[in-house]
Design a protein around this motif. Structure first.
Motif, mmCIF file in Angstrom:
data_model
loop_
_atom_site.group_PDB
_atom_site.id
_atom_site.type_symbol
_atom_site.label_atom_id
_atom_site.label_comp_id
_atom_site.label_asym_id
_atom_site.label_seq_id
_atom_site.Cartn_x
_atom_site.Cartn_y
_atom_site.Cartn_z
ATOM 1 N N THR A 127 -2.788 12.411 13.331
ATOM 2 C CA THR A 127 -4.146 13.317 13.249
ATOM 3 C C THR A 127 -4.577 12.941 12.262
ATOM 4 O O THR A 127 -4.665 12.289 11.342
ATOM 5 C CB THR A 127 -3.478 14.506 12.813
ATOM 6 N N GLY A 128 -6.131 12.900 12.018
ATOM 7 C CA GLY A 128 -7.230 12.488 11.146
ATOM 8 C C GLY A 128 -7.058 13.092 9.771
ATOM 9 O O GLY A 128 -6.650 13.842 9.462
ATOM 10 N N ASN A 129 -6.510 12.447 8.324
ATOM 11 C CA ASN A 129 -6.710 12.650 7.411
ATOM 12 C C ASN A 129 -7.955 14.930 7.322
ATOM 13 O O ASN A 129 -7.846 15.155 6.407
ATOM 14 C CB ASN A 129 -8.123 11.937 6.315
ATOM 15 N N ARG A 130 -9.280 14.320 8.145
ATOM 16 C CA ARG A 130 -9.656 15.366 8.021
ATOM 17 C C ARG A 130 -8.982 16.968 8.667
ATOM 18 O O ARG A 130 -9.508 17.824 8.046
ATOM 19 C CB ARG A 130 -11.461 15.699 8.528
ATOM 20 N N ASP A 131 -8.305 16.687 8.584
ATOM 21 C CA ASP A 131 -7.777 17.362 9.335
ATOM 22 C C ASP A 131 -6.331 18.480 8.755
ATOM 23 O O ASP A 131 -5.358 19.183 8.692
ATOM 24 C CB ASP A 131 -6.732 17.592 10.775
ATOM 25 N N TRP A 132 -6.112 17.767 7.469
ATOM 26 C CA TRP A 132 -4.848 18.236 6.536
ATOM 27 C C TRP A 132 -5.412 19.283 5.378
ATOM 28 O O TRP A 132 -6.457 18.416 4.750
ATOM 29 C CB TRP A 132 -4.683 16.591 6.148
ATOM 30 N N ASP A 133 -4.634 19.962 4.627
ATOM 31 C CA ASP A 133 -5.351 20.392 3.989
ATOM 32 C C ASP A 133 -5.039 20.003 2.466
ATOM 33 O O ASP A 133 -4.903 19.853 1.461
ATOM 34 C CB ASP A 133 -4.443 21.635 4.125
ATOM 35 N N ALA A 134 -4.064 19.156 2.749
ATOM 36 C CA ALA A 134 -3.509 18.158 1.368
ATOM 37 C C ALA A 134 -2.079 17.477 1.560
ATOM 38 O O ALA A 134 -1.897 17.180 2.905
ATOM 39 C CB ALA A 134 -2.691 19.505 0.087
ATOM 40 N N GLU A 135 -2.017 16.430 0.725
ATOM 41 C CA GLU A 135 -1.199 15.254 1.246
ATOM 42 C C GLU A 135 -0.390 14.702 -0.089
ATOM 43 O O GLU A 135 -1.285 14.803 -0.567
ATOM 44 C CB GLU A 135 -2.403 14.271 1.740
ATOM 45 N N ALA A 136 0.428 14.021 0.062
ATOM 46 C CA ALA A 136 1.296 13.803 -0.272
ATOM 47 C C ALA A 136 2.443 12.457 0.070
ATOM 48 O O ALA A 136 2.490 12.373 0.964
ATOM 49 C CB ALA A 136 2.480 14.766 -1.051
#
Length: 537
Positions: free
Chosen positions: A2-11
């Motif tokens: 899944t591309g980064n644009r699909d994430w609301d936040a990451e850690a």
């Protein structure tokens, strides 16, 4: 992927559950250089915040020394080896004991207060003047025969039940660090890339009004569940309605891995009835978030479960201490166990009886002494229970046969049991159940009383319980394990979501100690992995 644009936040590390295990994992991972995000269905705390705040630790802690006690890691290991009955390997149990001192000091460095004021008597939970005590079965055979007894119940310092100050310190430790915490956010699915877990999908309550009302309902539900679950249950439906109708779907990426630390399943009655039907009438201790959802998340990606049948139900009648001089029998009138055992072990014995029924038989001498002890030996919640069972919550009769018939106990069996007990007490012979001589005295002064200690909740006499089983994990890392023995890549579990040190037998403080141990273990495995990957790049 899944591309980064699909994430609301990451850690680097995403932790599901902000109780004791989740908070310890978050602090440990952050201090090792990881970027950490914590998700919690409510506002954090979980069962830890409403617990007794007891951490089982030994091997010569500062507080044991301050109280004048000598303890060794070897003695702690010998004792726990008997209690845990092989639920984890000897290597893991040895590591747990060897790290015990450091884990307690780690908590203290993060603000959890302990001290060495020793309780003057055996008790299920000490009064506010005392914060070190024998919190298990260390003084009773066969445990006392395999290891020198030492008090290892380290109660966090604070009035009442000490889970609140313990978790408050952990919450402050998290707040002092750059750790993201998303509350009122319920994890619903693990996101995978092939076999690897790469993130968490969750429903986050949206809107100031909805979040405020959800918070108020959850707080009221928590309080009511502690005192009287039927009232608390009334609020379950509106809480779930907010979690269904006023949410926005979120996706959180975990670059290194996800840690499931969402508690057990004691509030999931269908699951409890399936795995541990003898315990279905006990009182759930925790929050309604202890519904097995964390365990289910792991199962959905292939995680294996074990020990789901193991539940710890705590039948406490001490304090007051005089109560242990009674005789605990089943409905056939047969004696069950050493009455001085810790309440969880008593609960285990009760669960194995016909219909999970048990009755503590005392005489007027014991009742009178117990009433005198109540004011100085109990905290307020213990006092309420003691006053209830001593004044109205019992059956009474002038002789044992009549008492048995009124209570539904086999009269002949009860009379024979008490006669045998009394004969041994008068002769001064060793008690057949191993009870120490100080608490073995004849029951002979009527009237006699039967206190219902069965595995069922009664008004003012609950039998609190927690579940002990969960996801099987690699004992070296905390990684969730599949049925074929391989780890689920990117997924870890800690606390009561996982099988751990206390998953066969519980003594007070062992679950919180395991939360610290397993939470720090998962964080260490994830950050070590991160370190190796940095070296490779």
């Amino acid at each position: 992927m899944t591309g980064n644009r699909d994430w609301d936040a990451e850690a680097d590390v995403v932790i599901v559950g902000f109780g004791g295990a989740g908070a310890c994992a978050a602090v440990e991972a952050c201090d090792a250089g990881a970027d950490v995000l914590v998700l919690d269905r409510f506002r954090g705390g979980g069962a830890t915040a409403i617990s007794g705040g007891v951490v089982y630790a030994g091997g010569g802690t500062d507080h044991q020394h301050a109280a004048g006690f000598t303890d060794t890691t070897e003695a702690m290991l010998d004792y726990l080896r008997l209690e845990t009955a092989g639920v984890v390997s000897d290597e893991t149990l040895g590591r747990f004991c060897a790290q015990s001192l450091d884990n307690l000091r780690w908590l203290e460095r993060h603000g959890v207060p302990f001290e060495g004021s020793m309780a003057p008597r055996k008790t299920s939970y000490p009064t506010n003047e005392h914060y070190l005590y024998y919190s298990g079965n260390e003084l009773a055979p066969p445990f006392s025969e395999v290891a020198p007894p030492a008090p290892r119940g380290h109660r966090a310092k604070g009035k009442g039940v000490s889970g609140k100050p313990l978790f408050a310190a952990l919450r402050r430790a998290v707040a002092r660090r750059p750790i993201g915490v998303r509350t009122q956010t319920r994890a619903t699915r693990l996101i995978t890339d092939g076999e690897r877990v790469v993130g968490v999908e969750a429903d986050e309550i949206r809107g100031t009004l909805a979040r405020g009302l959800h918070r108020l309902l959850a707080a009221a539900n928590l309080k009511l569940n502690i005192y009287y679950r039927p009232l608390g249950r009334i609020l379950d439906r509106p809480i779930r309605r907010f979690e269904r109708d006023h949410v926005v779907r979120r996706r959180f990426r975990a670059r290194r891995g996800v840690v499931l630390a969402a508690g057990g399943f004691v509030f999931n009655r269908p699951l409890l009835a399936r795995h541990a039907p003898a315990y279905r009438r006990g009182s759930s201790l925790g929050t309604i978030g202890d519904d097995g959802s964390g365990i289910a998340l792991g199962e959905q990606v292939g995680g294996q479960t074990d020990r789901m049948h193991r539940v710890s139900a705590w039948r406490f009648y001490n304090p007051p201490l005089a109560m242990v001089e009674g005789v605990l029998v089943n409905n056939r009138g047969q004696r069950i166990c050493n009455e001085t055992y810790y309440g969880a072990r008593i609960g285990d014995h009760v669960a194995r009886q016909p219909d999970s029924e048990a009755y503590l038989i005392i005489d007027e001498r014991i009742r009178a002494e117990a009433k005198r002890q109540v004011p100085r030996q109990t905290l307020w919640f213990q006092r309420l229970q003691a006053e209830y069972v001593l004044r109205i919550g019992h059956e009474k009769a002038e002789d044992l046969a009549t008492l048995a018939r009124r209570r539904g106990i086999d009269a002949g069996g009860l009379v024979r049991t008490v006669e045998s007990y009394n004969a041994d007490a008068r002769a001064g012979t060793r008690d057949r159940m191993g009870k120490d001589p100080e608490h073995v005295r004849p029951l002979e002064r009527g009237p006699f009383y039967a206190i219902d200690c069965s595995l069922r909740t009664q008004p003012a006499f609950p039998i609190p319980m927690i579940t002990l089983g969960g996801l099987v994990v690699d004992e070296a890392t905390g990684a969730v394990v599949r049925g074929d023995g391989a780890a689920v890549p990117g997924l870890y579990a800690a606390g009561r979501t996982a099988v751990g040190v206390c998953s066969e037998s519980y003594v007070s403080g062992l679950s919180l100690a395991d939360c610290v141990f397993s939470g720090r273990r998962a964080a260490a495995a994830l950050t070590e992995q991160r370190h190796h990957e940095k070296e490779e790049t």
